[in-house]
Design an enzyme around this catalytic site. Structure first.
Site, mmCIF file in Angstrom:
data_model
loop_
_atom_site.group_PDB
_atom_site.id
_atom_site.type_symbol
_atom_site.label_atom_id
_atom_site.label_comp_id
_atom_site.label_asym_id
_atom_site.label_seq_id
_atom_site.Cartn_x
_atom_site.Cartn_y
_atom_site.Cartn_z
ATOM 1 N N GLY A 224 22.505 -8.188 -30.959
ATOM 2 C CA GLY A 224 21.658 -7.591 -29.936
ATOM 3 C C GLY A 224 20.293 -8.224 -29.894
ATOM 4 O O GLY A 224 19.887 -8.945 -30.820
ATOM 5 N N PRO A 225 19.552 -7.966 -28.819
ATOM 6 C CA PRO A 225 18.199 -8.522 -28.695
ATOM 7 C C PRO A 225 17.273 -7.995 -29.777
ATOM 8 O O PRO A 225 17.563 -6.983 -30.436
ATOM 9 C CB PRO A 225 17.755 -8.047 -27.296
ATOM 10 N N PRO A 226 16.154 -8.660 -29.999
ATOM 11 C CA PRO A 226 15.196 -8.168 -31.007
ATOM 12 C C PRO A 226 14.646 -6.802 -30.628
ATOM 13 O O PRO A 226 14.372 -6.520 -29.462
ATOM 14 C CB PRO A 226 14.091 -9.238 -30.986
ATOM 15 N N GLY A 229 17.099 -2.129 -32.902
ATOM 16 C CA GLY A 229 17.384 -1.209 -34.003
ATOM 17 C C GLY A 229 18.533 -1.634 -34.891
ATOM 18 O O GLY A 229 19.191 -0.777 -35.491
ATOM 19 N N LYS A 230 18.797 -2.927 -35.023
ATOM 20 C CA LYS A 230 19.913 -3.384 -35.858
ATOM 21 C C LYS A 230 19.645 -3.095 -37.338
ATOM 22 O O LYS A 230 20.508 -2.579 -38.036
ATOM 23 C CB LYS A 230 20.136 -4.883 -35.649
ATOM 24 N N HIS A 446 -2.842 -11.531 -1.374
ATOM 25 C CA HIS A 446 -1.623 -12.067 -1.997
ATOM 26 C C HIS A 446 -0.744 -10.924 -2.513
ATOM 27 O O HIS A 446 0.459 -10.868 -2.215
ATOM 28 C CB HIS A 446 -2.010 -13.011 -3.141
ATOM 29 N N GLU A 447 -1.345 -10.001 -3.265
ATOM 30 C CA GLU A 447 -0.574 -8.883 -3.811
ATOM 31 C C GLU A 447 -0.139 -7.934 -2.704
ATOM 32 O O GLU A 447 0.953 -7.345 -2.772
ATOM 33 C CB GLU A 447 -1.400 -8.137 -4.871
ATOM 34 N N HIS A 450 3.101 -9.292 -1.253
ATOM 35 C CA HIS A 450 4.267 -8.935 -2.069
ATOM 36 C C HIS A 450 4.688 -7.493 -1.808
ATOM 37 O O HIS A 450 5.869 -7.193 -1.588
ATOM 38 C CB HIS A 450 3.941 -9.106 -3.556
#
Length: 666
Positions: A224-226, A229-230, A446-447, A450
Site C-alpha cells: 500500500g501507499p505510504p 497504516g501497514k 486566472h483562478e 478555472h
C-alpha cells in the site's frame, strides 16, 4: 507478579547494578593510577632530599648523620636534627630530616669512618614493594586499561551494537508484557484487518486449524501507499496475538562486511524459533528483496545473499514452529518473484487509501485526545479530504490543534480544521510574498477562469475554494473536491477536466489580451492527461483502442536498459496530432464558455480581489448576483466583546453571531 518481574529487569536489577559498578570501578582505577603517577613525578614534598656525594661527605664530617640504609649503591640516611635547605622561593625554606645519595662504591675505609662517627647503618637487598611496583608499571597499566576501555566501547558495552556483534540480528523485540496495540486503534482498512485476524486466530488456537489439515501461513505481505497504516497493522497483530514481536528494517541487514546480512537473517530466525509462537516483521522489505541480477556489469552480491538467505529460511520453516513473517512495502513491483510466490508470502494484503467511511473512523480515533467544539463535524471533514491517508489525517488534526493553541483557544473549532486542511492540502500561506496590484489582478482572473469553467462544465467536481493567496509554489489555487469517491474516470469527465485546466489561460487571454507563465503547470497537466488518453486509455477516435509505448523500466532492478518503441513514425505523428487536438479543443471550449459568461468572470475576479479567498458557495452567490454573506465565528465574537471593540457588523445586544453582509466590488 508482573510488577516483580518488571523490577528484576528494571534499572535497579542486580545485573544492571553489577554492570554499572563494573563500569564505575574501571573509571576509578584509572583515576587512582593517574593520580599516583602524577604524585610520583610531580610531587617532592614526600620524597627524601637528594644530595650529591660531596655534600654527603660534609654532613658526615660535621657529625650530622644519625642512621642510614645501604641498598646497592644508594645511601638513604636520616639527620640527627632536621636541617634547613634553601629552595627557589626565598621566603619559603625547606626543612628535611631524610636524604638520599648515590655512593661511587662502598669500601672498608668508608664503613670505618661511619663507625667512628657512630652512624647506625645496615645493608639491605634491593626489593620493591607493591606501591613501588604500581609506580614502576603505572604507564603500562594505563595502556592496558585504556585498551580494555576501547574494546568495551567497540563491543557496545556487551550489547548488540558492538563491532564484534555485527553478525547478530538488530531486531527490536517487543514482548507481550509491554503495552499492546489492538485492532481497535486501526481504522480505514477493514479488509486487511479481516485477513490478519485469521493469522491472530492461528497463533491463539493453532490446534483448531491443524485438525482440518490447514497449514500455517508462512507470511503475509502488506502492500500500500505510504501512511496507510501497514506498520500499525503489524503491531496490532502482535498485540492481539499476545506473542513476541521481532521488528527490523530491511536496510538493517546489510552492512559493509561481506556475509553480515545472511548471518543476521539466520540469527533473527533462530531467535524467533526459540520464542515461538512469534512474529517477525520486516519493514521496507524492498531494501533487500529487489530483483536479483540487478546492476550494469555486475551487482552487489551482498544484498542478493541476504535475499537468498531469507528465501531459504522461509522455505525451511517447520510446521510446528508457529513463526509468521510479516513484511511491508510500498514498492511491490520491484520485489523478486521468488519472494512473492505461495509458500513464502502466502498472502498479499493490500492496505489502500481509505474511503469516506474509513477516513471518518480514522478521524474519530485521532480526535479522542483533542477537545473538539460541538460545531466540528468529522463526517463533513471526511468527505472534504479525498485521497488523504491515515498519517495525513493525523497530521491534519494535529495542525488544527496547533493553530487553536496559537490563538489561545480552549477547544478546536471547525474553522481551525478548515485552515489546517488548506495548509495540508494546498500548502502554507506565503504571507511574506507580496504581489503587485497587476500580478494580483492577473492571478484573480486566472483562478476565476478555472472556477467559472468548472461551474458550467457538466459532471465536473464542485469548486470547494478559490484563493489568490500564494501557497506553496502557486500564486493562486482553485480547489475542487468530488462529491463521492471516484475509482474510474469517464472520457467526458477527462475532457471536462481539460477544459477546466485551460480556463485560466483563456481568461487571461480574453481580459488582458496576453498570456503569462502562470498557466505552465496547467498546460503540463493537460498534455499529460491527453497523452494518456491517446496512448494508454484508447480514447482517441482516430487511433482507436490501442496502447503505445512500453513503460521504461528501472535499469538497476535487473530489467531492460531501454524501452522499445513499438509504433512507426506515421503513428507517432498521429499521436502528436491527437494530443494537440485534445488540448486545443479544450482551449476553444473554455474560451467560448468564458466569453458567454464574461460578467460572471469579472464578478468572481472582483470578489477575489476584495476577499482574497472565497468558498464554492460564495462563488455561487456571486454568479447569482447575491451578496456574499459571512457568519462571524462565535469564538471570535466573544474575544471581540472582551476587548470591548464593536463594529458596524456586530450587534452587542444579540446573543447569536450577526452576518457580515458585503457586496463584491464592481
Amino acid at each position: 507478579m508482573k510488577k516483580n518481574k518488571k523490577n528484576k529487569k528494571g534499572k535497579n536489577s542486580p545485573q544492571n547494578i553489577w554492570k554499572t559498578l563494573g563500569g564505575n570501578l574501571l573509571i576509578w582505577v584509572l583515576i587512582i593510577i593517574m593520580a599516583v603517577t602524577a604524585l610520583q613525578f610531580f610531587s617532592t614534598d614526600f620524597k627524601p632530599q637528594t644530595i650529591d656525594y660531596t655534600q654527603f661527605q660534609d654532613y658526615i664530617d660535621q657529625d650530622m648523620v644519625e642512621s642510614g640504609r645501604i641498598i646497592g649503591r644508594t645511601f638513604k640516611g636520616t639527620f640527627k636534627e632536621p636541617i634547613t635547605i634553601e629552595t627557589g622561593n626565598i621566603n619559603k625554606p625547606k626543612q628535611v630530616s631524610t636524604f638520599t645519595t648515590v655512593l661511587p662504591e662502598v669500601t672498608l675505609e668508608m664503613t670505618e669512618i661511619w663507625n667512628k662517627k657512630g652512624i647506625n647503618y645496615r645493608f639491605e637487598e634491593q626489593t620493591l614493594g607493591l606501591f613501588d611496583y604500581i609506580i614502576q608499571f603505572s604507564p603500562w597499566l594505563l595502556i592496558i586499561f585504556f585498551w580494555f576501555f576501547l574494546m568495551r566501547k567497540m563491543q557496545g558495552g556487551g550489547g548488540q551494537n558492538g563491532i564484534f556483534n555485527f553478525a547478530k540480528s538488530k531486531a527490536k523485540i517487543i514482548s507481550p508484557d509491554k503495552p499492546k496495540t489492538s485492532f481497535n486503534e486501526v481504522a480505514g482498512c477493514d479488509e486487511a484487518k479481516v485477513e490478519l485476524q485469521e493469522i491472530v486466530e492461528f497463533l491463539k488456537h493453532p490446534g483448531k486449524y491443524k485438525k482440518l489439515g490447514a497449514k500455517i501461513p508462512k507470511g503475509a505481505l502488506l502492500l500500500g501507499p505510504p501512511g496507510t497504516g501497514k506498520t500499525l497493522l503489524a503491531k496490532a497483530v502482535s498485540g492481539e496475538a499476545n506473542v513476541p514481536f521481532f521488528s527490523i528494517s530491511g536496510a538493517e541487514f546489510v552492512e559493509m562486511f561481506v556475509g553480515v546480512g545472511a548471518s543476521r537473517v539466520r540469527d533473527l530466525f533462530d531467535q524467533a524459533k526459540r520464542n515461538a509462537p512469534s512474529i517477525i516483521f520486516i519493514d521496507e522489505i524492498d531494501a533487500v528483496g529487489r530483483h536479483r541480477g540487478a546492476g550494469l556489469g555486475g551487482g552487489h552480491d551482498e544484498r542478493e545473499q541476504t535475499l537468498n538467505q531469507i528465501l531459504v529460511e522461509m522455505d525451511g520453516f517447520d510446521t510446528d514452529d508457529s513463526v509468521i513473517l510479516l513484511a511491508a512495502t510500498n514498492r511491490p513491483d520491484v520485489l523478486d518473484k521468488a519472494l512473492l510466490r505461495p509458500g513464502r508470502f502466502d498472502r498479499q494484503i493490500v492496505v489502500d487509501v481509505p474511503g469516506v467511511d474509513g477516513r471518518e473512523a480514522i478521524l474519530k480515533i485521532h480526535s479522542k485526545n483533542i477537545p473538539m467544539d460541538k460545531t466540528v463535524d468529522l463526517k463533513v471533514l471526511a468527505r472534504g479530504t479525498p485521497g488523504l491517508v491515515g498519517a495525513d489525517l493525523e497530521n491534519l488534526l494535529n495542525e488544527a490543534a496547533l493553530l487553536a493553541a496559537r490563538k489561545n483557544k480552549k477547544k478546536v473549532f471547525m474553522s481551525d480544521i478548515e485552515d489546517a486542511k488548506d495548509k495540508v492540502m494546498m500548502g502554507v500561506e506565503r504571507k511574506s510574498m507580496i504581489l503587485t496590484p497587476k500580478e494580483k489582478k492577473v492571478t484573480a482572473y486566472h483562478e476565476a477562469g478555472h472556477a467559472l469553467v468548472a461551474y458550467y462544465t457538466e459532471g465536473a467536481d464542485p469548486v470547494h475554494k478559490i484563493s489568490i493567496i500564494p501557497r506553496g509554489m502557486a500564486l493562486g489555487i482553485t480547489a475542487q473536491i468530488p462529491e463521492e469517491e471516484k475509482h474510474n474516470y469517464q472520457k467526458n469527465y477527462l475532457l471536462g477536466r481539460l477544459d477546466i485546466l485551460m480556463g485560466g489561460r483563456c481568461a487571461e487571454k480574453i481580459i488582458f489580451n496576453d498570456t503569462s507563465t502562470g498557466a505552465g503547470n496547467d498546460i503540463a497537466t493537460a498534455t499529460d492527461i491527453s497523452r494518456k488518453m491517446v496512448c494508454e486509455w484508447g480514447m482517441s477516435d482516430r487511433i482507436g483502442p490501442l496502447t503505445f509505448g512500453k513503460k521504461s523500466e528501472e535499469i538497476f532492478l535487473g530489467r531492460e536498459i531501454s524501452h522499445s518503441r513499438d509504433y512507426s513514425d506515421e503513428i507517432s505523428q498521429i499521436i502528436d496530432e491527437e494530443i494537440s487536438l485534445f488540448v486545443k479543443k479544450a482551449e476553444d471550449n473554455a474560451e467560448n464558455l468564458i466569453k458567454t459568461n464574461l460578467d460572471d468572470l469579472k464578478s468572481i475576479a472582483n470578489a477575489l480581489l476584495e476577499y482574497e479567498s472565497i468558498s464554492g458557495d460564495e462563488m455561487k452567490q456571486v454568479i447569482n448576483g447575491e451578496p456574499i454573506v459571512r457568519i462571524e465565528p462565535k469564538e471570535q465574537k466573544k474575544r471581540v466583546r472582551r476587548r470591548k471593540k464593536t463594529t458596524e457588523n456586530v450587534t452587542e445586544n444579540s446573543d447569536s453571531a450577526q452576518p457580515i453582509i458585503t457586496k463584491p466590488a464592481t
